[in-house]
Design a protein around this motif. Structure first.
Motif: not given
Length: 308
Positions: A60-74, A254-264
């Protein structure tokens, strides 16, 4: 077992552990991409089959756009894309677990993270989830597989599903995933999250991350977990994104590419979170014991996603 046999077994385990640790260090650097390419080159026919299966999924177009954003921004918010009925099934299942919290805490196998409780241990048979489990069905929905698959240019492998309840730990220093880190399960690691409680502010311990661009400063770092001061010295705090969102919000990172943390989590607050982890085959590390067991009829695509 004789003392000699036991000694040999322990020596073998030590060698395997050392080998995995070596792979872990390699995978933290760009050398991991070289290793990944070599492993993929040895399995080109298998990869071709996975790509063919990926192409069988609807698009679907919205799935394609979501994949593009995941690739671009992580990362990408997929709350309006994923199946609401499957999300409700996950939430209902999770609420039943929370109602039995004290009982399940006593059964928990892994206790090294004092700030959260894993609530699915009783659902495992020999370490594996049934494929008709609502948590597995959510992870197998076509939208998630297509978005992540198009990003990976390959049918993703579902590595695990987890339900965690994060709770406050007053007077304890931040540790493990409460500190900034990258995931090194493989070179491409995508996690699909659902908030199963409202995350209204910082006190609720939102999943917090730095988008792919600014996170590049840490791509070859050998440090495992870092405090705020170390991270902000390179990025500044303005790049940080907190996922403040209502119950049933869903997002992929993409947690191998985006530095992250949580559970504080702060006093009198808690956060219930579903996580499904996907990697790109072939796995850099030796394949662990099966995490899923077949129940009912499964498609070839589903079997490939779960390596059944």
């Amino acid at each position: 077992m004789t003392a000699i046999d036991a000694g040999a077994k322990n020596a073998k385990r030590a060698k395997i552990s050392q080998f995995r640790r070596l792979l872990w260090h390699v995978n933290r650097t760009d050398l991991g991409w070289v290793l990944k390419a070599a492993l993929t080159g040895l399995q080109l026919p298998a990869r071709a089959k996975r790509v063919a299966l990926l192409k069988q999924l609807p698009t679907k177009p919205e799935w394609t756009e979501a994949s593009r954003k995941l690739d671009q921004d992580g990362y990408v918010d997929v709350s309006d894309i994923v199946n609401r009925g499957l999300a409700e099934a996950v939430a209902s299942f999770a609420e039943n677990k929370v109602s039995r919290l004290n009982e399940l805490v006593g059964q928990q196998k892994e206790r090294h993270k004092s700030f959260w409780v894993s609530l699915l241990d009783e659902d495992l048979v020999n370490g594996a989830f049934a494929t008709d489990h609502p948590f597995v069905r959510y992870a197998l929905q076509p939208a998630a597989l297509r978005i992540i698959g198009d990003f990976m240019h390959d049918l993703p492998q579902l590595s695990d599903v987890v339900l965690t309840l994060s709770q406050p730990t007053p007077n304890q220093a931040l540790s493990f995933s409460q500190l900034w880190h990258l995931d090194h399960d493989d070179k491409r690691v995508c996690k699909l999250f659902i908030y199963l409680t409202d995350v209204q502010n910082t006190a609720d311990g939102p999943f917090t991350f730095i988008p792919a661009g600014p996170s590049k400063a840490f791509r070859n770092s050998l440090k495992s977990h870092m405090n705020d001061a170390t991270v902000f010295a390179k990025t500044g705090p303005d790049v940080v994104k907190e996922m403040i969102a209502p119950r049933l919000s869903s997002f992929i990172v993409n947690t191998a590419r985006c530095l992250h943390m949580g559970s504080r989590i702060q006093s009198d607050h808690s956060r219930l979170l579903y996580t499904a982890t996907y990697i790109q085959q072939p796995r850099i590390y030796p394949e662990p014991p099966a995490r899923f067991r077949a129940v009912g009829n499964l498609s070839d695509l589903e079997r490939a996603v779960m390596r059944l």
